[in-house]
Design a protein around this motif. Sequence first.
Motif, PDB file in Angstrom:
ATOM      1  N   GLU A   6      87.471  71.501 116.708  1.00  0.00           N
ATOM      2  CA  GLU A   6      88.637  72.315 117.050  1.00  0.00           C
ATOM      3  C   GLU A   6      89.835  71.855 116.239  1.00  0.00           C
ATOM      4  O   GLU A   6      90.905  71.675 116.773  1.00  0.00           O
ATOM      5  CB  GLU A   6      89.034  72.177 118.527  1.00  0.00           C
ATOM      6  N   LEU A   7      89.648  71.657 114.958  1.00  0.00           N
ATOM      7  CA  LEU A   7      90.759  71.106 114.192  1.00  0.00           C
ATOM      8  C   LEU A   7      91.916  72.063 114.021  1.00  0.00           C
ATOM      9  O   LEU A   7      92.973  71.690 113.575  1.00  0.00           O
ATOM     10  CB  LEU A   7      90.273  70.678 112.810  1.00  0.00           C
ATOM     11  N   GLY A   8      91.694  73.319 114.404  1.00  0.00           N
ATOM     12  CA  GLY A   8      92.670  74.339 114.067  1.00  0.00           C
ATOM     13  C   GLY A   8      94.035  74.093 114.665  1.00  0.00           C
ATOM     14  O   GLY A   8      94.176  73.818 115.835  1.00  0.00           O
ATOM     15  N   ARG A   9      95.007  74.183 113.833  1.00  0.00           N
ATOM     16  CA  ARG A   9      96.369  74.209 114.330  1.00  0.00           C
ATOM     17  C   ARG A   9      96.793  75.671 114.397  1.00  0.00           C
ATOM     18  O   ARG A   9      97.817  76.025 114.900  1.00  0.00           O
ATOM     19  CB  ARG A   9      97.289  73.466 113.373  1.00  0.00           C
ATOM     20  N   ILE A 214      77.512  82.995 119.519  1.00  0.00           N
ATOM     21  CA  ILE A 214      78.914  83.207 119.884  1.00  0.00           C
ATOM     22  C   ILE A 214      79.597  83.937 118.730  1.00  0.00           C
ATOM     23  O   ILE A 214      79.446  83.558 117.567  1.00  0.00           O
ATOM     24  CB  ILE A 214      79.625  81.864 120.165  1.00  0.00           C
ATOM     25  N   ILE A 215      80.314  84.989 119.090  1.00  0.00           N
ATOM     26  CA  ILE A 215      81.026  85.762 118.070  1.00  0.00           C
ATOM     27  C   ILE A 215      82.327  85.042 117.742  1.00  0.00           C
ATOM     28  O   ILE A 215      83.173  84.853 118.623  1.00  0.00           O
ATOM     29  CB  ILE A 215      81.355  87.177 118.582  1.00  0.00           C
ATOM     30  N   HIS A 216      82.483  84.631 116.501  1.00  0.00           N
ATOM     31  CA  HIS A 216      83.730  83.977 116.120  1.00  0.00           C
ATOM     32  C   HIS A 216      84.783  85.008 115.727  1.00  0.00           C
ATOM     33  O   HIS A 216      84.536  85.852 114.855  1.00  0.00           O
ATOM     34  CB  HIS A 216      83.530  83.033 114.931  1.00  0.00           C
ATOM     35  N   THR A 217      85.927  84.935 116.397  1.00  0.00           N
ATOM     36  CA  THR A 217      87.104  85.613 115.859  1.00  0.00           C
ATOM     37  C   THR A 217      88.192  84.554 115.866  1.00  0.00           C
ATOM     38  O   THR A 217      88.207  83.687 116.749  1.00  0.00           O
ATOM     39  CB  THR A 217      87.567  86.821 116.706  1.00  0.00           C
ATOM     40  N   THR A 218      89.084  84.591 114.902  1.00  0.00           N
ATOM     41  CA  THR A 218      90.095  83.534 114.822  1.00  0.00           C
ATOM     42  C   THR A 218      90.972  83.489 116.066  1.00  0.00           C
ATOM     43  O   THR A 218      91.206  82.408 116.605  1.00  0.00           O
ATOM     44  CB  THR A 218      90.908  83.673 113.520  1.00  0.00           C
ATOM     45  N   PRO A 219      91.437  84.640 116.592  1.00  0.00           N
ATOM     46  CA  PRO A 219      92.261  84.539 117.807  1.00  0.00           C
ATOM     47  C   PRO A 219      91.495  83.975 119.013  1.00  0.00           C
ATOM     48  O   PRO A 219      92.045  83.186 119.777  1.00  0.00           O
ATOM     49  CB  PRO A 219      92.683  85.984 118.086  1.00  0.00           C
ATOM     50  N   SER A 220      90.232  84.349 119.188  1.00  0.00           N
ATOM     51  CA  SER A 220      89.522  83.891 120.383  1.00  0.00           C
ATOM     52  C   SER A 220      89.105  82.431 120.276  1.00  0.00           C
ATOM     53  O   SER A 220      88.963  81.746 121.282  1.00  0.00           O
ATOM     54  CB  SER A 220      88.300  84.770 120.672  1.00  0.00           C
ATOM     55  N   ALA A 221      88.908  81.943 119.060  1.00  0.00           N
ATOM     56  CA  ALA A 221      88.526  80.537 118.898  1.00  0.00           C
ATOM     57  C   ALA A 221      89.769  79.652 118.822  1.00  0.00           C
ATOM     58  O   ALA A 221      89.773  78.526 119.296  1.00  0.00           O
ATOM     59  CB  ALA A 221      87.686  80.356 117.638  1.00  0.00           C
ATOM     60  N   GLY A 222      90.837  80.179 118.203  1.00  0.00           N
ATOM     61  CA  GLY A 222      92.016  79.358 117.967  1.00  0.00           C
ATOM     62  C   GLY A 222      91.938  78.640 116.629  1.00  0.00           C
ATOM     63  O   GLY A 222      92.797  77.838 116.301  1.00  0.00           O
ATOM     64  N   TYR A 223      90.882  78.891 115.874  1.00  0.00           N
ATOM     65  CA  TYR A 223      90.740  78.288 114.552  1.00  0.00           C
ATOM     66  C   TYR A 223      89.871  79.185 113.682  1.00  0.00           C
ATOM     67  O   TYR A 223      89.100  79.997 114.191  1.00  0.00           O
ATOM     68  CB  TYR A 223      90.141  76.880 114.643  1.00  0.00           C
ATOM     69  N   PRO A 224      90.008  79.040 112.357  1.00  0.00           N
ATOM     70  CA  PRO A 224      89.281  79.944 111.452  1.00  0.00           C
ATOM     71  C   PRO A 224      87.805  79.588 111.321  1.00  0.00           C
ATOM     72  O   PRO A 224      87.367  78.521 111.747  1.00  0.00           O
ATOM     73  CB  PRO A 224      90.001  79.742 110.121  1.00  0.00           C
ATOM     74  N   TRP A 225      87.063  80.479 110.704  1.00  0.00           N
ATOM     75  CA  TRP A 225      85.612  80.318 110.519  1.00  0.00           C
ATOM     76  C   TRP A 225      85.276  79.009 109.798  1.00  0.00           C
ATOM     77  O   TRP A 225      84.259  78.380 110.086  1.00  0.00           O
ATOM     78  CB  TRP A 225      85.079  81.529 109.747  1.00  0.00           C
ATOM     79  N   GLN A 226      86.148  78.560 108.890  1.00  0.00           N
ATOM     80  CA  GLN A 226      85.885  77.319 108.149  1.00  0.00           C
ATOM     81  C   GLN A 226      85.699  76.131 109.081  1.00  0.00           C
ATOM     82  O   GLN A 226      84.949  75.207 108.778  1.00  0.00           O
ATOM     83  CB  GLN A 226      87.038  76.994 107.175  1.00  0.00           C
ATOM     84  N   ASP A 454      96.550  76.291 124.631  1.00  0.00           N
ATOM     85  CA  ASP A 454      95.408  77.041 124.105  1.00  0.00           C
ATOM     86  C   ASP A 454      94.380  76.133 123.444  1.00  0.00           C
ATOM     87  O   ASP A 454      93.315  76.582 123.038  1.00  0.00           O
ATOM     88  CB  ASP A 454      95.895  78.084 123.095  1.00  0.00           C
ATOM     89  N   ARG A 455      94.686  74.840 123.299  1.00  0.00           N
ATOM     90  CA  ARG A 455      93.741  73.950 122.620  1.00  0.00           C
ATOM     91  C   ARG A 455      92.683  73.371 123.546  1.00  0.00           C
ATOM     92  O   ARG A 455      91.749  72.727 123.084  1.00  0.00           O
ATOM     93  CB  ARG A 455      94.491  72.800 121.945  1.00  0.00           C
ATOM     94  N   GLY A 456      92.887  73.543 124.858  1.00  0.00           N
ATOM     95  CA  GLY A 456      91.865  73.076 125.793  1.00  0.00           C
ATOM     96  C   GLY A 456      91.681  71.564 125.784  1.00  0.00           C
ATOM     97  O   GLY A 456      90.567  71.064 125.936  1.00  0.00           O
TER      98      GLY A 456
END
Length: 561
Positions: A6-9, A214-226, A454-456
Amino acid sequence: MIAIRELGRLGTVFTAALAAVAVAQSPAVPDAVEQVARSYITRAALEAPIRFLSSDLLEGRGPATRGDQLTRLYLQTRLEGMGYRAAFGTGAWQQPFDIVGIKSQLPKSWSFQGKNARVDLVWRDDYIAVSGLQSERVALDDAELVFVGYGIQAPEYKWDDFKAANLAGKILVMMNNDPDWDPNLFAGKRRLYYGRWDYKYESAARQAAAGAIIIHTTPSAGYPWQVVQSSWGGEQFELPAGGEARLRLKAWASEEATRRLLKASGYDLDKLLAAARSRDFRPVPLGIRTSIAFTNTLARVQTANVGGVLPGGDPTLAAQVVVLSAHHDHFGIGEPDASGDRIYHGAVDNASGCAQVLAIGRAFAALPQPPRRSVLALFVAGEERGLLGSKYYAMHPTFPPGRIAANINIDGGNIFGPTRDASLISMGKSSLDEVAASVARSQGRVLKPDQFPDRGYYYRSDQFAFAKIGVPALYFADGTDFIGRPADWGRKQIEEWELKKYHQPADKLDGSWNFDGMIQDAQLDMLSAWLITQADAMPAWKPGDEFEAARKQALSALAGK
Ligand SMILES: [Zn+2]
């Protein structure tokens, strides 16, 4: 804390306007106890263990290394010297367990046959997957895909995406996150456990499904596909498989790939997502079938949790315990950084947490009178591998879960100076809020909720394993309102640290550290813990909390004995 997945900022919002917590009446901490906290939770008490645990000689404390063994021996001997008793069975200070490493070789291309067309998903670009089984070969043969919305069953929200459909042997296609449009439903924007990928796979396994995507979308995950690519592409770590339900395949698909896949059977992702936003949603068999086979390389190593108990002084309440926990592991030796350093020192993460638990534990041992409830100082292993040590402890607890009053978990520490505020990640979940608020107030500090909801974070360190067995936790993060600094200085320090040092060799002790904030926070933890040890009643989850049912179960298991 673990964040490799969950590295996404990205998509994070820093809420500047925060409501201070209404302070309920809580008993005050006596001067004598505060005095002990001040005497034993000091810069020296914190800095010395951090210097030792993060030194080059400990080689980053990777599981099953010599540095790991030295770390455990150090923690165990410190507990012994502080007057604690061995926590595990007959005189054992350590609770050993195995970690299984799994490297999966997934096919470059994964084919699906829809009603109208065949679709191939490309490894990494379109899909990422890991093995759900700890076996050398895994195969799914002609399995059917079923869209199951959020894949959530939550009786407290009267929500059930499965509606008793027979999903055995299917591959469940599900959305990430949980319903977030209504503040009264799944805590609104806040991500609950129901919204996390680990819940999704567990939920699918409970349906006896063969796999889940799991379907990845950037808003629902909070981070990009990378981030999905980098964190799921390598070796995965688990506890050895037991009798639990397991998927054969745990996968992610990118949004674009999912749209292409659904189209092969004439389905539209947006329409399916819209249908899923209702309690009346029912699983949708997609008429898409697939087969996949792959091999795994397995490895097994051993590490251990370390623990000591300070027995309580109350004849009845001593059978209950407050658990102070911090993980002792880090990443060991790995890829060098720009300076050529290959040792992942983990000074903040989590030598600092171990040092705080040691200092708090020492303060408890120095109290003029023992606390009423017992105290367990627990240093868990394998946290960075996926919270494995705390998970193992929760499966093999040394006190029945119904007698664990609370967990106070420390993962990281403030190295930037004293703050006017304290961030309580666990805010809103249990009666521990009031305890923490009263102690923070006595320190002249304001208690604030999770600054990055939102980062849980609640689900990303060891308190989570306790929550799952019904134990409420106190879990703080650094405050952000630093004394003598401009308003957004703290947030900048924290974000810069995450960018340049978090989970990198540069997380080490140096002269720039200011210990005053860590001292404040460790005293806040200690005095909160003390109040919990003294209270007549055990802490309770707020009504309707996602973990309330687990607590009821633990208490009734106790009554049944
Ligand atoms: Zn970490």
